[in-house]
Design an enzyme around this catalytic site. Structure first.
Site, PDB file in Angstrom:
ATOM      1  N   GLY A  56       0.453  -1.502   0.187  1.00  0.00           N
ATOM      2  CA  GLY A  56       0.178   0.408  -0.047  1.00  0.00           C
ATOM      3  C   GLY A  56       0.813   1.146   0.151  1.00  0.00           C
ATOM      4  CB  ALA A  57       0.726   4.485  -1.743  1.00  0.00           C
ATOM      5  CG  ASP A 243       0.104   2.339  -5.642  1.00  0.00           C
ATOM      6  OD1 ASP A 243      -1.634   1.758  -6.560  1.00  0.00           O
ATOM      7  OD2 ASP A 243       0.681   1.394  -5.062  1.00  0.00           O
TER       8      ASP A 243
HETATM    9  P1  RI2 Z   1      -2.853   4.014  -0.791  1.00  0.00           P
HETATM   10  C1  RI2 Z   1      -1.331  -0.821  -3.260  1.00  0.00           C
HETATM   11  O1  RI2 Z   1      -0.611  -1.811  -3.849  1.00  0.00           O
HETATM   12  C2  RI2 Z   1      -2.989  -1.519  -4.425  1.00  0.00           C
HETATM   13  O2  RI2 Z   1      -2.603  -0.685  -5.571  1.00  0.00           O
HETATM   14  C3  RI2 Z   1      -3.576  -0.013  -3.911  1.00  0.00           C
HETATM   15  O3  RI2 Z   1      -4.609   0.821  -4.571  1.00  0.00           O
HETATM   16  C4  RI2 Z   1      -2.827   0.834  -3.427  1.00  0.00           C
HETATM   17  O4  RI2 Z   1      -0.932   0.430  -2.614  1.00  0.00           O
HETATM   18  C5  RI2 Z   1      -3.476   1.356  -1.754  1.00  0.00           C
HETATM   19  O5  RI2 Z   1      -2.252   2.320  -1.255  1.00  0.00           O
HETATM   20  P2  RI2 Z   1       0.198  -3.044  -3.648  1.00  0.00           P
HETATM   21  O6  RI2 Z   1       1.208  -1.881  -2.159  1.00  0.00           O
HETATM   22  O7  RI2 Z   1      -2.516   4.516  -1.721  1.00  0.00           O
HETATM   23  O8  RI2 Z   1      -0.539  -3.883  -2.721  1.00  0.00           O
HETATM   24  O9  RI2 Z   1      -4.658   2.867   0.342  1.00  0.00           O
HETATM   25  O10 RI2 Z   1       0.515  -3.604  -4.334  1.00  0.00           O
HETATM   26  O11 RI2 Z   1      -2.001   3.448   0.723  1.00  0.00           O
END
Ligand code: RI2
Length: 367
Positions: A56-57, A243
């Site tokens: 999550g970013a 992201d």
């Molecule tokens: P926030 C995730 O990627 C998804 O793309 C999701 O929408 C985003 O991160 C959420 O990040 P991954 O890290 O902006 O699970 O909500 O590959 O922090």
């Protein structure tokens, strides 16, 4: 977030720092097992980001900052020159973990900057303080996104979301799930469609679990079902995380987001992206400049889960030797996005202007 484990309720953050140790919920094991992992060095924190123990970013941004703080603490006995070289090498190790979410780079840059002035003890203290400040900023941003986003959600709305942009993707609350939480807590009757989100299944494993913990009515659907429900008129609102968002509003988010956005437009459904200002990258004029992470084909060829006895294992779903491709993100062109729910309000087109204005609301807060 409130987590119920073996009948006991705990109030927890997704990750936090205790001196030179970083603690985090192991997201690879959820929802079948709940475990807190301790990372004792910046190398271990980097590995945890790469392996998606934390993802999550927002959350990986905070993890990156904590990693630099760990490096500063590891180097506190060194002289100024070797301290600087050590921290800078650690920052590069942390940067090399995942390429798409810009929060990671912004947080590492800020902490590295904090490590660059004064005596070594001053640098160590400033780096740790900056990493902790970024965690706090992430927490505050989620709260604000929850409030601004809630104002867009009407009683009775059926909301679709993709991947996990919830508490687990931040320190707490989340981006896309924050407005949903606030709407639910304020008594609105809402229903959530959670996309499964192959290949890592963050929707099935994490979003469904978070909604269940919070008692929000939801249904888990396979990724291919979203269009079906949109065409039937059963989706009122789509909200996803991000992201990296380019200066023109083009948005990189979990693979599959783009097609949901196109379908939403086709069906006249508002499509919102919830993200704090840390996720905007003015250095990218448009989505073409965003690096898309390509992950292992194993994530496509295999699935992880628990059997009926709770035993956690990996199962192959394709023939041995199957060639698979695994882009982790896609880019949704800005024209499909109704608005951005940020920590300073909802941004509307034309995005070049509204994004620039939002990032200058409080000078110095965004890299
Ligand atoms: P926030 C995730 O990627 C998804 O793309 C999701 O929408 C985003 O991160 C959420 O990040 P991954 O890290 O902006 O699970 O909500 O590959 O922090």
């Amino acid at each position: 977030m409130r987590v119920k484990v073996n009948g006991e309720t705990h109030e927890l953050w997704t990750l936090w720092r205790e001196g030179s140790e970083v603690k985090m919920i192991d997201q690879r094991l959820l929802p079948h097992r709940f475990m807190i992992l301790t990372l004792y060095s910046h190398q271990e924190t980097a590995e945890a980001i790469r392996d998606m123990v934390v993802r999550g970013a927002g959350a990986i941004g905070v993890a990156g900052g904590y990693g630099v703080a760990q490096a500063a603490l590891e180097a506190q006995g060194k002289n100024q020159k070797t301290f600087k070289a050590y921290v800078s090498e650690a920052a590069d190790t942390l940067r090399a973990t995942r390429p798409t979410a810009v929060n990671l780079f912004h947080a590492i840059d800020k902490c590295e900057k904090a490590a660059s002035k004064g005596s070594v003890p001053e640098r160590v203290a400033a780096t740790c303080a900056e990493a902790d400040r970024l965690a706090q900023e992430d927490l505050e941003a989620s709260k604000k996104m929850g409030e601004y986003g809630n104002a867009l959600i009407k009683d009775g709305f059926r909301v679709l979301t993709h991947c996990n942009a919830g508490a687990l993707a931040f320190i707490d609350n989340g981006s896309a799930l924050a407005p949903i939480r606030v709407a639910h807590r304020s008594g609105k009757h809402i229903f959530v469609y959670a996309d499964e989100t192959r290949p890592r299944s963050q929707g099935a494993k994490l979003t469904a679990w978070e909604l269940q913990q919070e008692g929000i009515p939801y249904a888990l659907i396979v990724d291919n079902a979203a269009g079906h429900y949109m065409r039937l008129g059963e989706v009122d609102f789509v909200v996803v995380g991000a992201d990296r968002i380019a200066a023109n509003g083009d948005t990189a988010n979990k693979i599959g987001t783009y097609e949901k956005a196109v379908l939403a437009k086709e069906n006249g459904i508002p499509f919102y992206v919830a993200a704090p200002r840390m996720t905007f990258d003015l250095k990218c004029p448009n989505g073409d400049g965003i690096e898309i992470e390509e992950r292992s084909p194993d994530e496509v060829n295999w699935v992880w889960g628990a059997d009926e006895n709770g035993k956690y294992s990996k199962v192959r779903i394709s023939a041995d030797g199957t060639v698979a491709k695994n882009p982790s993100f896609d880019v949704t062109p800005a024209k499909y996005i109704t608005g951005f729910i940020t920590d300073v309000g909802v941004l509307r087109p034309p995005y070049r202007r509204s994004i620039r204005e939002a990032l200058h609301t409080r000078k110095g807060s965004v890299g």
